[in-house]
Design an enzyme around this catalytic site. Sequence first.
Site, PDB file in Angstrom:
ATOM      1  N   GLY A  91     -29.332  -8.832  68.155  1.00 41.41           N
ATOM      2  CA  GLY A  91     -30.297  -7.991  68.865  1.00 41.41           C
ATOM      3  C   GLY A  91     -31.263  -7.268  67.945  1.00 41.41           C
ATOM      4  N   GLY A  93     -34.036  -8.571  67.079  1.00 40.65           N
ATOM      5  CA  GLY A  93     -35.393  -9.006  67.437  1.00 40.65           C
ATOM      6  C   GLY A  93     -35.859 -10.220  66.672  1.00 40.65           C
ATOM      7  CB  SER A  94     -34.233 -13.388  65.638  1.00 37.12           C
ATOM      8  OG  SER A  94     -33.749 -13.809  66.876  1.00 37.12           O
ATOM      9  CB  SER A  95     -37.527 -14.128  69.922  1.00 33.82           C
ATOM     10  OG  SER A  95     -37.128 -12.946  70.542  1.00 33.82           O
ATOM     11  CB  ALA A  97     -38.770 -11.018  63.293  1.00 33.65           C
ATOM     12  CG  ASP A 138     -39.485  -6.991  70.801  1.00 38.55           C
ATOM     13  OD1 ASP A 138     -40.628  -6.756  71.261  1.00 38.55           O
ATOM     14  OD2 ASP A 138     -38.720  -7.818  71.319  1.00 38.55           O
TER      15      ASP A 138
END
Length: 305
Positions: A91, A93-95, A97, A138
Amino acid sequence: MVTVSAPGKLMLMGEHAVVYGYPCMVTAVDQRLRVSAERTRSSRLSLDAPGSRDTRFVEAAVARFFATYGSTITDRGVSLSIRSDFTSQVGFGSSSAVSVATLKALSLVYEIEMSSREIFDAAYQVTLDIQGVGSGFDIAAAVFGGTILFKKGGEIIEPLPNPVPLVVGYTGIKADTPTLIRAVAEKHKKEPEKLDKLFAAIGKLVLQGKEAIVAKEWEKLGKLMNFDQEYLRNLGVSSEKLESLISAAKEAGAWGAKLSGAGGGDCMIAIAPEEKRRSVEEAIEKAGGQVMSVTTHAESIRVDV
Ligand code: MEV
């Protein structure tokens, strides 16, 4: 070849209410995701992203980039390689980033000027194209770094001073953010007055929290986080595991603790006196959480060498 890195994030206060137009606070964390980009002779995208669940976001960011700037670009062969300090499970925030870092890397290899605001707007559009919902907080953390007071769609992106000294505990459970946002929307449809009041109350806490951060009043921030957590529990987005890590942290001497993000899993955050920090971490581990060692207020998107 260029390599761009973007930080992950942790929501400090104001989740869910931010989707309804109230402010939230988010901090960037020093766990980074890197995108390396290189132009190739082929006419297609070649993607190397081992273990990544975010390739849809990369592909959508590439498509958006070419849709916006492509009229001047004839040669669209590009190879992208993605590496990350964190998985999409926690969680952080890889998407967001990956969307942000992809757009920045493409702007560099194709020598197209993109301001931070343009990267934010394009990456937010990618989130909306894929998830249909979300405030964009994010993405702001990935683009601008530091700690930010944020309003939906980037209506406000206000940098705040002072890194917040957080203890972070991972539940081991992946939260499904779009599903949780939609569940809250269903509740909002059924009980609009109750939820509007609740969101407004969360919004007020966030503004008080901002003052606490500016004044480095960590005990006060902890107490405000506790109130925020009560509202989130009322909203139905907390979980047994989150509650047990939060209680453990508070019993071990944390001033405050709450879930961070959509709820249902992912991470909880706590704020504790320095001398209690170790026992709070131990209590979180004992309750079945995994302490994540992260530094807040991390640097914005940047070109790595
Ligand atoms: C999820 O991490 C935070 C939410 O407020 C959604 C969003 O702001 O995009 C629930």
